[in-house]
Design a protein around this motif. Sequence first.
Motif, PDB file in Angstrom:
ATOM      1  N   ALA A  79      32.035  27.971  41.692  1.00 33.36           N
ATOM      2  CA  ALA A  79      32.628  29.220  42.184  1.00 33.36           C
ATOM      3  C   ALA A  79      32.277  29.437  43.647  1.00 33.36           C
ATOM      4  O   ALA A  79      33.117  29.876  44.449  1.00 33.36           O
ATOM      5  CB  ALA A  79      32.142  30.394  41.341  1.00 33.36           C
ATOM      6  N   GLU A  80      31.034  29.141  44.016  1.00 29.39           N
ATOM      7  CA  GLU A  80      30.602  29.292  45.416  1.00 29.39           C
ATOM      8  C   GLU A  80      31.388  28.379  46.342  1.00 29.39           C
ATOM      9  O   GLU A  80      31.634  28.712  47.506  1.00 29.39           O
ATOM     10  CB  GLU A  80      29.102  28.993  45.527  1.00 29.39           C
ATOM     11  N   GLU A  81      31.797  27.217  45.830  1.00 35.25           N
ATOM     12  CA  GLU A  81      32.581  26.274  46.620  1.00 35.25           C
ATOM     13  C   GLU A  81      34.063  26.646  46.657  1.00 35.25           C
ATOM     14  O   GLU A  81      34.868  25.959  47.291  1.00 35.25           O
ATOM     15  CB  GLU A  81      32.428  24.859  46.056  1.00 35.25           C
ATOM     16  N   GLY A  82      34.399  27.737  45.943  1.00 35.87           N
ATOM     17  CA  GLY A  82      35.790  28.175  45.926  1.00 35.87           C
ATOM     18  C   GLY A  82      36.643  27.452  44.918  1.00 35.87           C
ATOM     19  O   GLY A  82      37.886  27.464  45.019  1.00 35.87           O
ATOM     20  N   LEU A  83      36.013  26.814  43.918  1.00 37.58           N
ATOM     21  CA  LEU A  83      36.743  26.039  42.916  1.00 37.58           C
ATOM     22  C   LEU A  83      36.738  26.747  41.565  1.00 37.58           C
ATOM     23  O   LEU A  83      35.867  27.566  41.276  1.00 37.58           O
ATOM     24  CB  LEU A  83      36.116  24.642  42.776  1.00 37.58           C
ATOM     25  N   TRP A  84      37.716  26.408  40.743  1.00 33.70           N
ATOM     26  CA  TRP A  84      37.777  26.942  39.380  1.00 33.70           C
ATOM     27  C   TRP A  84      36.675  26.296  38.562  1.00 33.70           C
ATOM     28  O   TRP A  84      36.469  25.087  38.618  1.00 33.70           O
ATOM     29  CB  TRP A  84      39.151  26.652  38.787  1.00 33.70           C
ATOM     30  N   HIS A  85      35.972  27.104  37.773  1.00 32.91           N
ATOM     31  CA  HIS A  85      34.755  26.594  37.126  1.00 32.91           C
ATOM     32  C   HIS A  85      34.923  26.297  35.646  1.00 32.91           C
ATOM     33  O   HIS A  85      33.980  26.414  34.857  1.00 32.91           O
ATOM     34  CB  HIS A  85      33.601  27.583  37.336  1.00 32.91           C
ATOM     35  N   GLY A  86      36.104  25.878  35.224  1.00 33.08           N
ATOM     36  CA  GLY A  86      36.262  25.410  33.852  1.00 33.08           C
ATOM     37  C   GLY A  86      37.122  26.305  33.005  1.00 33.08           C
ATOM     38  O   GLY A  86      37.399  27.449  33.335  1.00 33.08           O
ATOM     39  N   GLY A  87      37.543  25.775  31.847  1.00 35.05           N
ATOM     40  CA  GLY A  87      38.398  26.537  30.956  1.00 35.05           C
ATOM     41  C   GLY A  87      39.858  26.420  31.360  1.00 35.05           C
ATOM     42  O   GLY A  87      40.220  25.786  32.358  1.00 35.05           O
ATOM     43  N   ARG A  88      40.728  27.056  30.566  1.00 34.74           N
ATOM     44  CA  ARG A  88      42.165  27.021  30.851  1.00 34.74           C
ATOM     45  C   ARG A  88      42.445  27.663  32.206  1.00 34.74           C
ATOM     46  O   ARG A  88      41.850  28.672  32.565  1.00 34.74           O
ATOM     47  CB  ARG A  88      42.906  27.777  29.754  1.00 34.74           C
ATOM     48  N   SER A  89      43.345  27.064  32.939  1.00 31.95           N
ATOM     49  CA  SER A  89      43.700  27.627  34.247  1.00 31.95           C
ATOM     50  C   SER A  89      44.314  29.006  34.049  1.00 31.95           C
ATOM     51  O   SER A  89      45.047  29.235  33.084  1.00 31.95           O
ATOM     52  CB  SER A  89      44.677  26.706  34.973  1.00 31.95           C
ATOM     53  N   ASN A 138      42.374  41.248  38.870  1.00 32.46           N
ATOM     54  CA  ASN A 138      41.686  39.976  39.077  1.00 32.46           C
ATOM     55  C   ASN A 138      41.778  39.538  40.542  1.00 32.46           C
ATOM     56  O   ASN A 138      42.864  39.214  41.039  1.00 32.46           O
ATOM     57  CB  ASN A 138      42.313  38.911  38.169  1.00 32.46           C
ATOM     58  N   PRO A 139      40.649  39.482  41.252  1.00 31.38           N
ATOM     59  CA  PRO A 139      40.652  39.084  42.676  1.00 31.38           C
ATOM     60  C   PRO A 139      41.034  37.627  42.897  1.00 31.38           C
ATOM     61  O   PRO A 139      41.198  37.195  44.035  1.00 31.38           O
ATOM     62  CB  PRO A 139      39.215  39.361  43.130  1.00 31.38           C
ATOM     63  N   LEU A 140      41.171  36.868  41.804  1.00 27.28           N
ATOM     64  CA  LEU A 140      41.620  35.482  41.926  1.00 27.28           C
ATOM     65  C   LEU A 140      42.951  35.421  42.673  1.00 27.28           C
ATOM     66  O   LEU A 140      43.209  34.489  43.444  1.00 27.28           O
ATOM     67  CB  LEU A 140      41.790  34.877  40.524  1.00 27.28           C
ATOM     68  N   TYR A 141      43.794  36.443  42.473  1.00 29.48           N
ATOM     69  CA  TYR A 141      45.144  36.422  43.033  1.00 29.48           C
ATOM     70  C   TYR A 141      45.189  36.752  44.526  1.00 29.48           C
ATOM     71  O   TYR A 141      46.258  36.676  45.129  1.00 29.48           O
ATOM     72  CB  TYR A 141      46.046  37.361  42.233  1.00 29.48           C
ATOM     73  N   PHE A 185      32.149  34.653  39.611  1.00 28.74           N
ATOM     74  CA  PHE A 185      31.285  34.199  38.516  1.00 28.74           C
ATOM     75  C   PHE A 185      30.067  35.112  38.445  1.00 28.74           C
ATOM     76  O   PHE A 185      29.446  35.392  39.469  1.00 28.74           O
ATOM     77  CB  PHE A 185      30.818  32.747  38.718  1.00 28.74           C
ATOM     78  N   GLY A 186      29.769  35.590  37.253  1.00 26.69           N
ATOM     79  CA  GLY A 186      28.587  36.424  37.068  1.00 26.69           C
ATOM     80  C   GLY A 186      28.583  37.684  37.903  1.00 26.69           C
ATOM     81  O   GLY A 186      27.518  38.118  38.366  1.00 26.69           O
ATOM     82  N   GLY A 187      29.762  38.261  38.139  1.00 28.80           N
ATOM     83  CA  GLY A 187      29.841  39.491  38.922  1.00 28.80           C
ATOM     84  C   GLY A 187      29.855  39.273  40.421  1.00 28.80           C
ATOM     85  O   GLY A 187      29.944  40.230  41.195  1.00 28.80           O
ATOM     86  N   GLN A 188      29.771  38.014  40.867  1.00 33.72           N
ATOM     87  CA  GLN A 188      29.792  37.700  42.300  1.00 33.72           C
ATOM     88  C   GLN A 188      31.174  37.176  42.701  1.00 33.72           C
ATOM     89  O   GLN A 188      31.872  36.563  41.896  1.00 33.72           O
ATOM     90  CB  GLN A 188      28.733  36.643  42.627  1.00 33.72           C
ATOM     91  N   SER A 189      31.561  37.415  43.937  1.00 31.70           N
ATOM     92  CA  SER A 189      32.871  36.997  44.433  1.00 31.70           C
ATOM     93  C   SER A 189      32.713  36.071  45.633  1.00 31.70           C
ATOM     94  O   SER A 189      31.852  36.298  46.498  1.00 31.70           O
ATOM     95  CB  SER A 189      33.702  38.233  44.816  1.00 31.70           C
ATOM     96  N   PHE A 190      33.557  35.020  45.687  1.00 32.04           N
ATOM     97  CA  PHE A 190      33.473  34.023  46.759  1.00 32.04           C
ATOM     98  C   PHE A 190      34.882  33.691  47.266  1.00 32.04           C
ATOM     99  O   PHE A 190      35.874  33.907  46.563  1.00 32.04           O
ATOM    100  CB  PHE A 190      32.796  32.743  46.249  1.00 32.04           C
ATOM    101  N   GLU A 191      34.946  33.169  48.476  1.00 33.72           N
ATOM    102  CA  GLU A 191      36.228  32.747  49.033  1.00 33.72           C
ATOM    103  C   GLU A 191      36.700  31.488  48.309  1.00 33.72           C
ATOM    104  O   GLU A 191      35.992  30.484  48.250  1.00 33.72           O
ATOM    105  CB  GLU A 191      36.100  32.462  50.528  1.00 33.72           C
ATOM    106  N   GLY A 192      37.904  31.535  47.761  1.00 35.89           N
ATOM    107  CA  GLY A 192      38.433  30.394  47.028  1.00 35.89           C
ATOM    108  C   GLY A 192      39.200  29.434  47.914  1.00 35.89           C
ATOM    109  O   GLY A 192      39.654  29.792  49.006  1.00 35.89           O
ATOM    110  N   LYS A 193      39.372  28.224  47.414  1.00 39.02           N
ATOM    111  CA  LYS A 193      40.134  27.225  48.155  1.00 39.02           C
ATOM    112  C   LYS A 193      41.599  27.195  47.718  1.00 39.02           C
ATOM    113  O   LYS A 193      42.387  26.412  48.239  1.00 39.02           O
ATOM    114  CB  LYS A 193      39.510  25.842  47.952  1.00 39.02           C
TER     115      LYS A 193
END
Length: 517
Positions: free
Chosen positions: A158-168, A238-241, A247-255
């Motif tokens: 998540a910190e690297e801005g990547l999806w961390h598993g599970g269905r997209s 969802n801030p993903l959009y 992850f775990g209540g923390q937010s990071f810049e995604g790729k």
Amino acid sequence: MSPVNGEKKRCYVYARLSTEDQHRRAEYSSLESQEKVCKAYIASQEPNGWKYLTTIKDLSSGGSTDRPGLSELLEHIKQNKVDVVVTTKMDRLTRNIKDFWTLYEVMQEHDCQFVCATQELNSTTAHGRFFINILMSFAEFELETIRERTRAKMLSQAEEGLWHGGRSPFGYERHKDRKGLLIPHKTEAAVVKKIFDLFVKLGSPAAVAKEINGMGYRTKSKKKTKFSKWTITYILSNPLYIGKTTFGGQSFEGKHKALIPVNRFNHVQKMLEKNKQTRTGPTQNKYNFRLRGILKCGDCGSMMTPSPAKSGKYLYYRCTKVSKYSKDECAVRKIGARAIEDAVVNKLCEIGTDEAVIKEAVRKANKASVTNAKTRTKELNGLRKELKPVQDSIDNMIRYVEKHGDLPRAMSDRLPELETRKDQLESQMQRLEFEIGQLKDYQIDTELLTKTLRDFRAIYNELNPEEQTRLLQLMVQQVVLGKDTLKITVFPLGDSGKPLEYLLKHPEFAESDKKRG
């Protein structure tokens, strides 16, 4: 049971294979290899009277004792059919030290030995018992370590801005070559944008769900279910959009590429917050909906829940199916709160005040309260049992991610369903735990009820809204609202032990009613 006068020691082999074992090449990583090793060990003990009888197998995690094969084995042990249980390793039986000692106590009670074919452990010796304890401690420690490492890896992704598993997530799919990178889904991305646009226009997740479902769109679940207002709310919040990973209540810049502009997303959050302040918690409690929890929809069977209008001027009970999807889902839809509450009060005013009948009603109601607490406790235990294999499956997938990275598609598709089911079970368990506590404290006072029924109307009008709510909940077992009728069920009275049911015509509740029961 020790063999006497040449009696044979009856030996059962127990073999277990977990999801993780199926995806790795490890020693004894098949049921057949485990059985072969154990049978060879038993054969080496034939001079001591050992005799192989059968093999019992399980395909499940060792984190739980809720396994069909293990249950069968324990049943045979309790029937004194087993003298020795043989496994390849300690963790084939269980990975939890507390569970092991529970199983071991059962074996001891029925004079059954436990032996590990490859670890040379025998429960009949003090030396063997000491090492059993040590190995179980390490097995449990290993499981906790795997969980911690997996959580750390998911946080790192998540910190690297990547999806961390599970269905997209809806609106995205995985990049074929770049691990953990999400890319917009060709059709779903447009639906996400449409959901945000519709919400800004309509202002209601339920209204958006109705529109989206009407257009023929469905969720990403395996069963392609309809969008509910909760699904819509999850997407809207969802801030993903806007290009974030969390992850775990923390937010990071995604790729990944954002689907929604930040200013549009922030505007939607303000609208959602305003809706939340208008419709939940304090607002509902402010008006003291008196039939909360006992009013049911007679059309679809759902509960009728408090639903004040935005202005607060009009109060309703609304069918939860309508609230979740749309008004077209149920014929009953909603009812004015005060109208239906007054109808119930009017009917209670007509109930007789025979003291003997009232005392009997109190006795039966209090007895029913105790019985209901026991029933709910049994139900709670059933949910706990149901939760174990769900949690085990999730743990297996966590371990798989730890060792192999991404989950296979079949497992990835199943993970969100497992997580949803886990949330549902835990929510049901919390509700039952609360109800059990309430039922244990719940006792009707005979003198209070007698005085109340003698002059119900006068007393009811003198009570504050909270007290009125408590009084109705104490006397009325259930109220069912049909499209044209209202059925009021009062707690059992008299020797028959049967609830009294009153059927009223709707909407003129008090005009033409007919007693039944």
